[in-house]
Design a protein around this motif. Structure first.
Motif, mmCIF file in Angstrom:
data_model
loop_
_atom_site.group_PDB
_atom_site.id
_atom_site.type_symbol
_atom_site.label_atom_id
_atom_site.label_comp_id
_atom_site.label_asym_id
_atom_site.label_seq_id
_atom_site.Cartn_x
_atom_site.Cartn_y
_atom_site.Cartn_z
ATOM 1 N N VAL A 93 27.727 56.762 34.561
ATOM 2 C CA VAL A 93 27.552 56.794 33.111
ATOM 3 C C VAL A 93 26.575 57.912 32.787
ATOM 4 N N PHE A 94 26.797 58.563 31.662
ATOM 5 C CA PHE A 94 25.935 59.666 31.239
ATOM 6 C C PHE A 94 24.703 59.093 30.553
ATOM 7 N N SER A 95 23.840 58.534 31.353
ATOM 8 C CA SER A 95 22.627 57.905 30.847
ATOM 9 C C SER A 95 21.675 57.744 32.018
ATOM 10 N N ASP A 96 20.410 57.477 31.750
ATOM 11 C CA ASP A 96 19.483 57.224 32.846
ATOM 12 C C ASP A 96 19.705 55.799 33.370
ATOM 13 N N ALA A 97 18.955 55.451 34.419
ATOM 14 C CA ALA A 97 19.210 54.185 35.103
ATOM 15 C C ALA A 97 18.502 53.020 34.411
ATOM 16 N N ASN A 98 18.775 52.827 33.130
ATOM 17 C CA ASN A 98 18.197 51.676 32.450
ATOM 18 C C ASN A 98 19.117 50.464 32.606
ATOM 19 N N HIS A 99 18.639 49.326 32.131
ATOM 20 C CA HIS A 99 19.387 48.088 32.344
ATOM 21 C C HIS A 99 20.756 48.137 31.675
ATOM 22 N N GLN A 100 20.824 48.690 30.465
ATOM 23 C CA GLN A 100 22.097 48.745 29.738
ATOM 24 C C GLN A 100 23.107 49.633 30.461
ATOM 25 N N ALA A 101 22.641 50.754 30.989
ATOM 26 C CA ALA A 101 23.543 51.656 31.701
ATOM 27 C C ALA A 101 24.093 50.997 32.958
ATOM 28 N N LYS A 102 23.227 50.338 33.712
ATOM 29 C CA LYS A 102 23.668 49.659 34.928
ATOM 30 C C LYS A 102 24.680 48.569 34.606
ATOM 31 N N ALA A 103 24.377 47.758 33.594
ATOM 32 C CA ALA A 103 25.261 46.651 33.234
ATOM 33 C C ALA A 103 26.619 47.158 32.758
ATOM 34 N N ALA A 104 26.632 48.227 31.955
ATOM 35 C CA ALA A 104 27.890 48.772 31.442
ATOM 36 C C ALA A 104 28.738 49.328 32.578
ATOM 37 N N LEU A 105 28.128 50.035 33.507
ATOM 38 C CA LEU A 105 28.886 50.632 34.599
ATOM 39 C C LEU A 105 29.448 49.554 35.520
ATOM 40 N N LYS A 106 28.640 48.544 35.806
ATOM 41 C CA LYS A 106 29.122 47.448 36.651
ATOM 42 C C LYS A 106 30.282 46.730 35.978
ATOM 43 N N ARG A 107 30.180 46.516 34.667
ATOM 44 C CA ARG A 107 31.267 45.865 33.926
ATOM 45 C C ARG A 107 32.537 46.711 33.998
ATOM 46 N N PHE A 108 32.413 48.010 33.836
ATOM 47 C CA PHE A 108 33.581 48.891 33.905
ATOM 48 C C PHE A 108 34.242 48.783 35.274
ATOM 49 N N MET A 109 33.454 48.826 36.343
ATOM 50 C CA MET A 109 34.036 48.812 37.689
ATOM 51 C C MET A 109 34.728 47.486 37.977
ATOM 52 N N GLU A 110 34.139 46.381 37.534
ATOM 53 C CA GLU A 110 34.789 45.083 37.743
ATOM 54 C C GLU A 110 36.068 44.975 36.924
ATOM 55 N N GLU A 111 36.058 45.504 35.700
ATOM 56 C CA GLU A 111 37.270 45.520 34.877
ATOM 57 C C GLU A 111 38.347 46.398 35.519
ATOM 58 N N LEU A 112 37.933 47.517 36.119
ATOM 59 C CA LEU A 112 38.890 48.395 36.786
ATOM 60 C C LEU A 112 39.567 47.674 37.943
ATOM 61 N N LEU A 113 38.790 46.985 38.770
ATOM 62 C CA LEU A 113 39.362 46.292 39.918
ATOM 63 C C LEU A 113 40.313 45.183 39.485
ATOM 64 N N VAL A 114 39.978 44.495 38.389
ATOM 65 C CA VAL A 114 40.846 43.431 37.877
ATOM 66 C C VAL A 114 42.162 44.003 37.370
ATOM 67 N N SER A 115 42.136 45.186 36.782
ATOM 68 C CA SER A 115 43.330 45.759 36.148
ATOM 69 C C SER A 115 44.252 46.467 37.129
ATOM 70 N N LEU A 116 43.841 46.624 38.378
ATOM 71 C CA LEU A 116 44.661 47.339 39.357
ATOM 72 C C LEU A 116 45.809 46.479 39.862
ATOM 73 N N SER A 117 46.906 47.128 40.219
ATOM 74 C CA SER A 117 48.000 46.456 40.910
ATOM 75 C C SER A 117 47.554 46.156 42.348
ATOM 76 N N PRO A 118 48.257 45.273 43.072
ATOM 77 C CA PRO A 118 47.903 45.023 44.477
ATOM 78 C C PRO A 118 47.855 46.304 45.301
ATOM 79 N N ARG A 119 48.777 47.218 45.059
ATOM 80 C CA ARG A 119 48.786 48.486 45.775
ATOM 81 C C ARG A 119 47.549 49.304 45.438
ATOM 82 N N GLY A 120 47.170 49.346 44.159
ATOM 83 C CA GLY A 120 45.982 50.098 43.768
ATOM 84 C C GLY A 120 44.718 49.494 44.340
ATOM 85 N N LEU A 121 44.625 48.160 44.324
ATOM 86 C CA LEU A 121 43.444 47.491 44.870
ATOM 87 C C LEU A 121 43.328 47.747 46.367
#
Length: 240
Positions: free
Chosen positions: A206-234
């Motif tokens: 994320v284009f931000s420093d390592a504050n709590h909001q930036a960490k939480a947003a990036l972690k949320r994005f990555m978990e959402e990405l893994l959930v949205s992948l097909s079995p092949r993508g995962l």
């Protein structure tokens, strides 16, 4: 009167001896050929076919939770020599945006062959090469859709132009190594099984420093990405 018999020495010089040496050479040559054949059979072989040029892009969704794909430019890239065809088959980049949330830059670098001489480069190399200063790298757990967790690595990177907070992991075969040494050991283990594993680097920031909001947003994005992948993508991103 009986004729005297002369013992024949097959190893002696001369025509008969020459035949003896030839037999020995043939036996030695056959043994060397057999050893060479066994060595070739036991030589590590690639275990995955390279993915098609457009397959990686199709496997990664354009919408990830509240984020949607915006552009493919603006990311910190590995130095040019690391992007050569001898290292990566494909390098995939996207920037995602969402209302009232930091933009997320996603980079996925794929290589069909990972061996002792050729391995994925880790972001701790390319960011300093781009003029960034890094904080210490720490392990950050990330939850998979089935409830399991994988360890990602994270750090903050800053330059006069901007600051980023970075999550990443690497996969080699079915291993998710946490360090350069683990990465080397993963290749060795695969080679001992007669395999040359494929590999992938998954990096998001994320284009931000390592504050709590930036960490939480990036972690949320990555978990959402893994959930949205097909079995092949995962499977491509985290292995079996």
């Amino acid at each position: 009167m009986a004729e005297a018999t002369v013992p024949i020495d097959a190893d002696a010089p001369g025509p008969l001896g020459a035949r003896g040496v030839s037999r020995r050479n043939m036996m030695m040559g056959g043994a060397l050929l057999l050893a060479s054949g066994i060595g070739y059979i036991r030589q590590p072989q690639p275990t995955h076919k390279p993915i098609k040029d457009d397959e990686l892009e199709k496997l990664i969704p354009t919408h990830v939770g509240e984020w949607q794909f915006l552009t493919s430019s603006g990311l910190v890239m590995p130095p040019p020599d690391e992007l050569s065809e001898t290292l990566y088959d494909q390098v995939f980049t996207r920037i995602y945006t969402a209302p009232n949330k930091p933009s997320v830059a996603l980079l996925i670098a794929y290589s069909s062959i990972q061996n002792g001489l050729l391995q994925l480069h880790r972001p701790e190399i390319c960011y300093p090469a781009g003029g960034f200063k890094l904080t210490d790298t720490v392990l950050s757990p990330l939850r998979l859709p089935d409830g399991r967790e994988i360890n990602t690595r994270s750090f903050a990177a800053s330059s006069p132009q901007r600051s980023e907070y970075v999550f990443y992991w690497t996969r080699l075969g079915d291993y998710l190594p946490n360090s350069w040494l683990d990465q080397r050991l993963a290749v060795v283990k695969a080679n001992l099984r007669g395999e040359i594993p494929d590999g992938v680097l998954v990096r998001a920031s994320v284009f931000s420093d390592a504050n709590h909001q930036a960490k939480a947003a990036l972690k949320r994005f990555m978990e959402e990405l893994l959930v949205s992948l097909s079995p092949r993508g995962l499977q491509l991103l985290v292995g079996q």
